[in-house]
Design a protein around this motif. Structure first.
Motif, PDB file in Angstrom:
ATOM      1  N   GLU A  19       0.836  -1.211   0.000  1.00 47.69           N
ATOM      2  CA  GLU A  19       0.000   0.000   0.000  1.00 47.69           C
ATOM      3  C   GLU A  19       0.872   1.263   0.000  1.00 47.69           C
ATOM      4  O   GLU A  19       0.572   2.228  -0.705  1.00 47.69           O
ATOM      5  CB  GLU A  19      -0.957  -0.001   1.192  1.00 47.69           C
ATOM      6  CG  GLU A  19      -1.808   1.251   1.321  1.00 47.69           C
ATOM      7  CD  GLU A  19      -2.844   1.440   0.213  1.00 47.69           C
ATOM      8  OE1 GLU A  19      -3.567   2.452   0.279  1.00 47.69           O
ATOM      9  OE2 GLU A  19      -2.939   0.620  -0.718  1.00 47.69           O
ATOM     10  N   GLU A  20       1.931   1.273   0.795  1.00 44.36           N
ATOM     11  CA  GLU A  20       2.846   2.415   0.800  1.00 44.36           C
ATOM     12  C   GLU A  20       3.456   2.609  -0.584  1.00 44.36           C
ATOM     13  O   GLU A  20       3.530   3.743  -1.078  1.00 44.36           O
ATOM     14  CB  GLU A  20       3.948   2.208   1.840  1.00 44.36           C
ATOM     15  CG  GLU A  20       3.463   2.249   3.263  1.00 44.36           C
ATOM     16  CD  GLU A  20       4.474   1.722   4.270  1.00 44.36           C
ATOM     17  OE1 GLU A  20       4.200   1.847   5.477  1.00 44.36           O
ATOM     18  OE2 GLU A  20       5.529   1.170   3.874  1.00 44.36           O
ATOM     19  N   THR A  23      -3.916   6.837  -4.132  1.00 43.23           N
ATOM     20  CA  THR A  23      -4.611   7.559  -3.067  1.00 43.23           C
ATOM     21  C   THR A  23      -5.280   6.551  -2.154  1.00 43.23           C
ATOM     22  O   THR A  23      -5.919   5.612  -2.636  1.00 43.23           O
ATOM     23  CB  THR A  23      -5.685   8.499  -3.657  1.00 43.23           C
ATOM     24  OG1 THR A  23      -5.043   9.419  -4.539  1.00 43.23           O
ATOM     25  CG2 THR A  23      -6.418   9.265  -2.575  1.00 43.23           C
ATOM     26  N   GLU A  24      -5.130   6.749  -0.854  1.00 44.19           N
ATOM     27  CA  GLU A  24      -5.846   5.868   0.066  1.00 44.19           C
ATOM     28  C   GLU A  24      -7.308   6.295   0.118  1.00 44.19           C
ATOM     29  O   GLU A  24      -7.635   7.439  -0.199  1.00 44.19           O
ATOM     30  CB  GLU A  24      -5.203   5.886   1.456  1.00 44.19           C
ATOM     31  CG  GLU A  24      -5.258   7.223   2.162  1.00 44.19           C
ATOM     32  CD  GLU A  24      -4.375   7.293   3.397  1.00 44.19           C
ATOM     33  OE1 GLU A  24      -3.703   6.308   3.727  1.00 44.19           O
ATOM     34  OE2 GLU A  24      -4.358   8.361   4.014  1.00 44.19           O
ATOM     35  N   THR A  63      -9.958   6.602   5.998  1.00 46.83           N
ATOM     36  CA  THR A  63      -9.384   5.322   6.412  1.00 46.83           C
ATOM     37  C   THR A  63      -7.961   5.455   6.950  1.00 46.83           C
ATOM     38  O   THR A  63      -7.470   4.539   7.596  1.00 46.83           O
ATOM     39  CB  THR A  63      -9.354   4.312   5.248  1.00 46.83           C
ATOM     40  OG1 THR A  63      -8.510   4.813   4.202  1.00 46.83           O
ATOM     41  CG2 THR A  63     -10.753   4.051   4.711  1.00 46.83           C
ATOM     42  N   GLY A  64      -7.293   6.555   6.697  1.00 41.84           N
ATOM     43  CA  GLY A  64      -5.899   6.723   7.098  1.00 41.84           C
ATOM     44  C   GLY A  64      -5.736   6.927   8.601  1.00 41.84           C
ATOM     45  O   GLY A  64      -6.612   7.470   9.273  1.00 41.84           O
ATOM     46  N   GLU A  65      -4.585   6.500   9.118  1.00 41.45           N
ATOM     47  CA  GLU A  65      -4.360   6.552  10.564  1.00 41.45           C
ATOM     48  C   GLU A  65      -4.255   7.967  11.124  1.00 41.45           C
ATOM     49  O   GLU A  65      -4.440   8.156  12.327  1.00 41.45           O
ATOM     50  CB  GLU A  65      -3.117   5.745  10.947  1.00 41.45           C
ATOM     51  CG  GLU A  65      -1.803   6.318  10.442  1.00 41.45           C
ATOM     52  CD  GLU A  65      -0.608   5.481  10.849  1.00 41.45           C
ATOM     53  OE1 GLU A  65      -0.444   5.214  12.058  1.00 41.45           O
ATOM     54  OE2 GLU A  65       0.154   5.101   9.954  1.00 41.45           O
ATOM     55  N   TYR A  66      -3.998   8.982  10.311  1.00 43.92           N
ATOM     56  CA  TYR A  66      -3.805  10.341  10.828  1.00 43.92           C
ATOM     57  C   TYR A  66      -4.967  11.291  10.523  1.00 43.92           C
ATOM     58  O   TYR A  66      -4.870  12.481  10.792  1.00 43.92           O
ATOM     59  CB  TYR A  66      -2.505  10.934  10.299  1.00 43.92           C
ATOM     60  CG  TYR A  66      -1.279  10.133  10.674  1.00 43.92           C
ATOM     61  CD1 TYR A  66      -1.051   9.757  11.992  1.00 43.92           C
ATOM     62  CD2 TYR A  66      -0.362   9.751   9.710  1.00 43.92           C
ATOM     63  CE1 TYR A  66       0.065   9.010  12.347  1.00 43.92           C
ATOM     64  CE2 TYR A  66       0.762   9.012  10.061  1.00 43.92           C
ATOM     65  CZ  TYR A  66       0.971   8.650  11.371  1.00 43.92           C
ATOM     66  OH  TYR A  66       2.080   7.912  11.711  1.00 43.92           O
ATOM     67  N   TRP A 109      -8.868  13.090   4.521  1.00 43.70           N
ATOM     68  CA  TRP A 109      -7.419  12.923   4.595  1.00 43.70           C
ATOM     69  C   TRP A 109      -6.856  13.981   5.546  1.00 43.70           C
ATOM     70  O   TRP A 109      -7.457  15.041   5.727  1.00 43.70           O
ATOM     71  CB  TRP A 109      -6.775  13.099   3.220  1.00 43.70           C
ATOM     72  CG  TRP A 109      -7.152  12.036   2.247  1.00 43.70           C
ATOM     73  CD1 TRP A 109      -6.546  10.825   2.061  1.00 43.70           C
ATOM     74  CD2 TRP A 109      -8.235  12.070   1.304  1.00 43.70           C
ATOM     75  NE1 TRP A 109      -7.183  10.113   1.072  1.00 43.70           N
ATOM     76  CE2 TRP A 109      -8.231  10.859   0.590  1.00 43.70           C
ATOM     77  CE3 TRP A 109      -9.210  13.010   1.007  1.00 43.70           C
ATOM     78  CZ2 TRP A 109      -9.153  10.556  -0.404  1.00 43.70           C
ATOM     79  CZ3 TRP A 109     -10.136  12.706   0.014  1.00 43.70           C
ATOM     80  CH2 TRP A 109     -10.094  11.492  -0.676  1.00 43.70           C
ATOM     81  N   ASN A 159      -2.035  11.926   2.040  1.00 42.08           N
ATOM     82  CA  ASN A 159      -2.335  10.545   2.403  1.00 42.08           C
ATOM     83  C   ASN A 159      -1.629  10.182   3.700  1.00 42.08           C
ATOM     84  O   ASN A 159      -0.423  10.407   3.842  1.00 42.08           O
ATOM     85  CB  ASN A 159      -1.851   9.596   1.302  1.00 42.08           C
ATOM     86  CG  ASN A 159      -2.638   9.732   0.025  1.00 42.08           C
ATOM     87  OD1 ASN A 159      -3.764   9.277  -0.058  1.00 42.08           O
ATOM     88  ND2 ASN A 159      -2.035  10.366  -0.970  1.00 42.08           N
ATOM     89  N   SER A 160      -2.359   9.615   4.654  1.00 43.16           N
ATOM     90  CA  SER A 160      -1.742   9.169   5.912  1.00 43.16           C
ATOM     91  C   SER A 160      -0.601   8.194   5.656  1.00 43.16           C
ATOM     92  O   SER A 160       0.430   8.241   6.325  1.00 43.16           O
ATOM     93  CB  SER A 160      -2.769   8.478   6.813  1.00 43.16           C
ATOM     94  OG  SER A 160      -3.668   9.386   7.375  1.00 43.16           O
ATOM     95  N   VAL A 161      -0.787   7.300   4.705  1.00 40.96           N
ATOM     96  CA  VAL A 161       0.215   6.269   4.431  1.00 40.96           C
ATOM     97  C   VAL A 161       1.529   6.863   3.908  1.00 40.96           C
ATOM     98  O   VAL A 161       2.560   6.210   3.928  1.00 40.96           O
ATOM     99  CB  VAL A 161      -0.357   5.189   3.472  1.00 40.96           C
ATOM    100  CG1 VAL A 161      -0.440   5.705   2.040  1.00 40.96           C
ATOM    101  CG2 VAL A 161       0.425   3.908   3.558  1.00 40.96           C
TER     102      VAL A 161
END
Length: 132
Positions: A18-19, A28-29, A33-36, A67, A123-125
């Motif tokens: 994914e990264e 794009t995530e 859903t992203g952790e941040y 995001w 993107n968080s990732v």
């Protein structure tokens, strides 16, 4: 910081699938859903691929776009801005200036009550957060 240049194979070893898809293939995530997205932790956000400091928590704001959003990078030369004409529209892509990884896009003049009226939609990732 010196430029980081690696082969596609080297990036694939270093990054998760994914990264790699987001950072190296300009993916794009999915929104929200992203952790941040909702993180309020005080600290520094760096490029997940090379560790370059990109944003500080003091510039993160609630944009409700799905995001993490920031109104400016830590230094203007920390990121590179590139015209993006994919998906039938014109946008401005944000890339890490050190390793040329895709981070997201920046939008201007949307009416957010920020000092710059910019929204760096990242993107968080693409990021890692180092708490203060």
């Amino acid at each position: 910081m010196d430029k980081v240049v690696k082969s596609e194979a080297e990036w694939r070893v270093q990054l998760s699938p994914e990264e790699f898809r987001v950072l190296r293939q300009a993916g794009t995530e999915r929104p929200f859903t992203g952790e941040y997205v909702d993180t309020k932790t005080v600290g520094v956000y760096s490029c997940r691929a090379c560790g370059t400091e990109l944003f500080r928590s003091e510039t993160k704001f609630e944009s409700h776009c799905g995001w993490p959003s920031f109104f400016e990078p830590t230094k203007s030369d920390a990121v590179t801005l590139i015209e993006d004409r994919t998906l039938g529209m014109t946008r401005v892509e944000v890339r890490c200036a050190t390793c040329d990884s895709h981070l997201g896009h920046v939008f201007h003049g949307e009416g957010y009550a920020t000092p710059t009226d910019d929204r760096y939609c990242i993107n968080s990732v693409s990021l890692t957060l180092k708490p203060a």
